[in-house]
Design an enzyme around this catalytic site. Structure first.
Site, PDB file in Angstrom:
ATOM      1  N   GLU A  44       1.601   2.629   3.605  1.00 23.53           N
ATOM      2  CA  GLU A  44       0.793   1.586   4.237  1.00 23.53           C
ATOM      3  C   GLU A  44       0.847   0.323   3.370  1.00 23.53           C
ATOM      4  O   GLU A  44       0.854   0.390   2.154  1.00 23.53           O
ATOM      5  CB  GLU A  44      -0.661   2.066   4.348  1.00 23.53           C
ATOM      6  CG  GLU A  44      -1.610   1.067   4.988  1.00 23.53           C
ATOM      7  CD  GLU A  44      -3.038   1.571   5.055  1.00 23.53           C
ATOM      8  OE1 GLU A  44      -3.773   1.113   5.944  1.00 23.53           O
ATOM      9  OE2 GLU A  44      -3.432   2.433   4.223  1.00 23.53           O
ATOM     10  N   LYS A 124      -2.399   0.691  13.696  1.00 19.96           N
ATOM     11  CA  LYS A 124      -3.409   1.642  13.225  1.00 19.96           C
ATOM     12  C   LYS A 124      -4.612   1.684  14.164  1.00 19.96           C
ATOM     13  O   LYS A 124      -5.227   0.667  14.459  1.00 19.96           O
ATOM     14  CB  LYS A 124      -3.843   1.214  11.816  1.00 19.96           C
ATOM     15  CG  LYS A 124      -4.812   2.159  11.113  1.00 19.96           C
ATOM     16  CD  LYS A 124      -5.088   1.632   9.713  1.00 19.96           C
ATOM     17  CE  LYS A 124      -5.989   2.538   8.908  1.00 19.96           C
ATOM     18  NZ  LYS A 124      -6.238   1.980   7.551  1.00 19.96           N
ATOM     19  N   CYS A 165      -2.953   6.154   7.338  1.00 24.30           N
ATOM     20  CA  CYS A 165      -4.066   6.313   6.401  1.00 24.30           C
ATOM     21  C   CYS A 165      -5.313   6.947   7.034  1.00 24.30           C
ATOM     22  O   CYS A 165      -5.361   8.143   7.253  1.00 24.30           O
ATOM     23  CB  CYS A 165      -4.375   4.959   5.751  1.00 24.30           C
ATOM     24  SG  CYS A 165      -5.296   5.086   4.192  1.00 24.30           S
TER      25      CYS A 165
END
Length: 284
Positions: A44, A124, A165
């Site tokens: 990330e 995301k 994440c």
């Protein structure tokens, strides 16, 4: 589809500019490719990690103008490898519901093929808004516009589910990726130290066991220019939940493995939980 895959995770400590991010990660990718990796994954924030709001806007670009994204696409073509840019922080170019420009960024995974073409994009879904027990506070939603859809992409070795994440904490997302055919799930991350130490490996192994998929987790590690600390410990987990390879530190490095893709079918045959869903009444 080939049954074997030479894979490499790149662990980085990304600087606060895209030019610096590219200069930092490029030698590691070159080394991984020279070692035989055909699929390389980065963490990330591969292009830039900058959470100081007074500086952040000045270092972000549109995806098609980002120095690191453009450089990594050229590098994938030069080396002839598949490359997952775990995420690039780029201007979203979106508008708010009231019609005004949304100045929040996109936290975006980009899958690049050996020609340098982007074959899949994923923004995301779950943004990191938390107050940690040690006093650290994060409000990712203030600077990142969340995505609105899950993504599974084709590769020569099987389908790849894309996450980033904080998404690791949402098992239903990973289950849907597996049901859509993902035999590998990418979890590029910049985990905090407190949550990494407590939860990182447990969450990665749990998602692998639940889905019967390989979980590929390249991570940021160490003290960054913007003051944050990240956990590192990039990890490859097999579909039975076993740790195949990992870094035991937060220094920049390369984690490699050869994946036997037949292990996915064996794990899912042994425990076919993906086929055992049942409808049930809501909690009363």
């Amino acid at each position: 589809m080939s049954s074997g895959l030479d894979i490499a995770l790149i662990q980085t400590r990304t600087p606060a500019t895209a030019a610096g991010g590219l200069a930092h990660v490029e030698p590691l990718i070159r080394e991984a490719a020279a070692g035989g990796a055909r699929f390389i994954l980065t963490p990330e924030g591969t292009n830039v990690l900058e959470q100081r709001r007074d500086l952040r806007a000045s270092v972000l670009s549109e995806e098609d103008a980002d120095v690191a994204v453009l450089g990594l696409r050229r590098l994938a073509a030069e080396l002839g490898v598949w490359l997952l840019i775990g995420s690039a922080i780029v201007r979203s170019g979106r508008t708010r519901q009231d019609g005004a420009d949304d100045d929040r960024a996109a936290n975006r995974s980009l899958l690049v093929d050996p020609r340098g073409a982007i074959t899949a994009r994923y923004d995301k879904l779950h943004v990191f808004d938390v107050d940690l027990p040690n006093g650290e506070t994060y409000r990712e939603s203030a600077t990142v516009r969340p995505g609105d859809g899950a993504v599974v992409a084709d590769t020569p070795w099987g389908r790849l589910g894309l996450t980033i994440c904080y998404d690791i904490r949402f098992p239903h997302l990973h289950r849907q990726l597996a049901k859509a055919g993902a035999s590998m799930i990418a979890v590029p991350a910049a985990f905090t130290v407190p949550t990494g130490e407590a939860h990182w490996e447990t969450l990665l192994r749990a998602r692998a066991i639940e889905t019967g998929a390989f979980v590929l987790a390249p991570a940021q590690g160490g003290l960054h220019e913007d003051g944050r600390r990240t956990w590192g410990r990039s990890t490859i987990v097999g579909p039975w939940g076993e740790i195949i390879a990992k870094a035991d530190h937060d220094e920049p490095c390369i984690v490699t493995a050869k994946l036997n893709m037949e292990a996915v079918g064996k794990a899912r045959s042994a425990v076919p939980a993906l086929t055992h869903d049942r409808d049930f009444l809501p909690v009363s």
